[in-house]
Write a protein that holds these residues in place. Structure first.
Motif, PDB file in Angstrom:
ATOM      1  N   CYS A   3     -10.079   6.075   4.801  1.00 43.85           N
ATOM      2  CA  CYS A   3      -9.924   4.827   4.041  1.00 43.85           C
ATOM      3  C   CYS A   3      -9.785   3.631   4.978  1.00 43.85           C
ATOM      4  CB  CYS A   3      -8.716   4.924   3.108  1.00 43.85           C
ATOM      5  SG  CYS A   3      -8.914   6.140   1.785  1.00 43.85           S
ATOM      6  N   PHE A   4      -8.979   3.798   6.023  1.00 45.76           N
ATOM      7  CA  PHE A   4      -8.838   2.709   6.988  1.00 45.76           C
ATOM      8  C   PHE A   4     -10.133   2.471   7.745  1.00 45.76           C
ATOM      9  CE2 PHE A   4      -8.109   1.181  11.292  1.00 45.76           C
ATOM     10  CZ  PHE A   4      -7.533  -0.048  11.012  1.00 45.76           C
ATOM     11  N   THR A  17     -14.637  -4.894   7.108  1.00 48.55           N
ATOM     12  CA  THR A  17     -14.066  -6.151   7.599  1.00 48.55           C
ATOM     13  C   THR A  17     -14.851  -6.671   8.792  1.00 48.55           C
ATOM     14  OG1 THR A  17     -11.869  -5.435   6.858  1.00 48.55           O
ATOM     15  CG2 THR A  17     -11.962  -7.276   8.403  1.00 48.55           C
ATOM     16  N   GLU A  58      -3.896  -6.673   6.105  1.00 49.33           N
ATOM     17  CA  GLU A  58      -2.450  -6.483   6.004  1.00 49.33           C
ATOM     18  C   GLU A  58      -1.772  -6.414   7.362  1.00 49.33           C
ATOM     19  OE1 GLU A  58      -2.322  -3.072   3.543  1.00 49.33           O
ATOM     20  OE2 GLU A  58      -2.849  -4.172   1.722  1.00 49.33           O
ATOM     21  N   ASP A 109      -3.833   5.543   7.206  1.00 53.88           N
ATOM     22  CA  ASP A 109      -4.857   5.488   6.170  1.00 53.88           C
ATOM     23  C   ASP A 109      -4.452   4.564   5.026  1.00 53.88           C
ATOM     24  OD1 ASP A 109      -7.460   6.361   5.849  1.00 53.88           O
ATOM     25  OD2 ASP A 109      -6.920   7.891   4.385  1.00 53.88           O
ATOM     26  N   ASP A 110      -3.191   4.175   4.973  1.00 56.52           N
ATOM     27  CA  ASP A 110      -2.720   3.222   3.970  1.00 56.52           C
ATOM     28  C   ASP A 110      -2.721   1.785   4.498  1.00 56.52           C
ATOM     29  OD1 ASP A 110      -2.222   5.140   1.966  1.00 56.52           O
ATOM     30  OD2 ASP A 110      -0.332   5.677   2.912  1.00 56.52           O
ATOM     31  N   THR A 111      -3.195   1.603   5.719  1.00 56.45           N
ATOM     32  CA  THR A 111      -3.238   0.279   6.336  1.00 56.45           C
ATOM     33  C   THR A 111      -4.597  -0.364   6.092  1.00 56.45           C
ATOM     34  OG1 THR A 111      -1.703   0.970   8.069  1.00 56.45           O
ATOM     35  CG2 THR A 111      -3.052  -0.960   8.533  1.00 56.45           C
ATOM     36  N   ARG A 112      -4.611  -1.697   5.992  1.00 53.90           N
ATOM     37  CA  ARG A 112      -5.853  -2.452   5.887  1.00 53.90           C
ATOM     38  C   ARG A 112      -5.813  -3.575   6.923  1.00 53.90           C
ATOM     39  NH1 ARG A 112      -6.352   1.542   3.791  1.00 53.90           N
ATOM     40  NH2 ARG A 112      -6.965   2.062   1.646  1.00 53.90           N
ATOM     41  N   ASP A 151     -12.483   0.485   5.726  1.00 53.06           N
ATOM     42  CA  ASP A 151     -12.022  -0.903   5.651  1.00 53.06           C
ATOM     43  C   ASP A 151     -12.318  -1.633   6.952  1.00 53.06           C
ATOM     44  OD1 ASP A 151     -10.269  -3.101   4.378  1.00 53.06           O
ATOM     45  OD2 ASP A 151      -9.273  -2.735   6.297  1.00 53.06           O
ATOM     46  N   THR A 184       0.796  -1.220   0.000  1.00 50.46           N
ATOM     47  CA  THR A 184       0.000   0.000   0.000  1.00 50.46           C
ATOM     48  C   THR A 184       0.829   1.272   0.000  1.00 50.46           C
ATOM     49  OG1 THR A 184      -0.095  -0.155   2.409  1.00 50.46           O
ATOM     50  CG2 THR A 184      -1.954  -1.063   1.176  1.00 50.46           C
TER      51      THR A 184
END
Length: 307
Positions: free
Chosen positions: A220-221, A228, A115, A109-112, A224, A43
């Motif tokens: 974004c996170f 999830t 991941e 915010d780039d984490t999911r 997600d 990401t």
């Protein structure tokens, strides 16, 4: 120069350049064995992840490795009272900070959620002791980390035991403090995480500041996480998985403990559940006697699951 060699050369130079530009990150306090490691993440390219372990008590038999998945706005160094109990009992505690939290670079915010487990596997392989004789993987997850641990255990099949502290399986839409007139909503604050009042001889374990301090700042996170959690509410857990879930009280503004219990009774009916009435979200850092009770309950469950 062949293309594979050229690609490796470019990668090496990129990592070298990034290493020279490594941000000034918060070092781990003693007694952590800590490092900041560059990882290539899908990401966000190369990011620096603070990770390490607390050494197990050498005066008691070694009981295995435990990896901790932290919560949102959390830090690997903010749960020392619980970790001390675990290391005293002979466990090695492994932990890491997500991107943009604690001592790691990048942005949350780039984490999911998925991941987090993949990165956790890499950290596990760096620091776990004696996997030949102690191959069992135990994940201790709080809040967001509890959802990540549950997701990995349900979907990946590489986990043996999970301990989930107020897991984000049923997150609330409005969390923490709300100050709409000041333009501030969903603020993560210590008084909304625990009823413990620090000072007057009570040491505050929250060494690192809360960052990010609101899920609104990382949309974004947050989306997600919500998606999830919804998926996990209908995903059954393997019967071979051992689990203990610590549920907070009714005043927890971050997760719905009652709904979490209802979901787990359906998806993981073999898990042990215990609710700590009066506790807010951070049960392991709660006021006495709740925190000590939670610590001992975790130790008792781990000892029983090791048999």
């Amino acid at each position: 120069m062949t293309r594979p060699l050229l690609a490796l050369t470019i990668l090496f130079l990129s990592l070298s350049a990034l290493a020279s530009e490594q941000p000034s990150l918060t070092p781990c306090p003693a007694p952590w064995n800590c490092e900041v490691t560059p990882f290539i993440l899908k990401t966000d390219g190369v990011v620096f992840i603070r990770n390490g372990y607390l050494e197990e008590n050498q005066n008691v038999p070694f009981n295995g490795n435990i990896i901790f998945y932290e919560g949102l706005g959390d830090s690997m160094v903010n749960h020392q009272p619980l970790f001390q109990k675990l290391t005293d009992a002979g466990y090695r505690v492994i932990a890491f900070d997500y991107m943009g939290q604690g001592g790691s670079s990048g942005s949350m915010d780039d984490t999911r959620i998925l991941e987090i487990g993949k990165l956790g596997n890499k950290i596990w392989n760096l620091h776990a002791r004696d996997l030949t004789n102690f191959p069992k993987k135990t994940i201790l997850g709080w809040s967001t980390g509890g959802l990540a641990a549950y997701t990995q255990a349900a979907l990946e099949g590489d986990v043996d035991t999970v301990v989930l502290i107020a897991p984000g399986i049923s997150p609330k839409y409005f969390v923490g403090e709300q100050h709409p007139l000041r333009g501030e909503i969903d603020l993560i604050t210590i008084p909304t995480l625990t009823t413990q009042i620090y000072g007057e001889g009570i040491l505050d374990p929250h060494i690192d500041p809360i960052k990010p301090d609101s899920p609104v700042k990382i949309p974004c996170f947050s989306i997600d996480l919500a998606l999830t959690a919804k998926m996990m509410r209908s995903t059954p857990m393997s019967r071979r998985m051992k689990g203990f879930v610590l549920l907070s009280g009714n005043k927890d503004t971050y997760v719905d403990a009652k709904e979490t219990r209802r979901i787990l009774r359906r998806t993981a009916p073999h898990f042990s559940l215990k609710q700590y009435h009066g506790a807010l979200h951070e049960i392991d850092n709660e006021a006495e006697p709740i925190s000590s009770m939670a610590h001992q309950d975790i130790l008792n469950f781990l000892a029983q699951s090791d048999r």
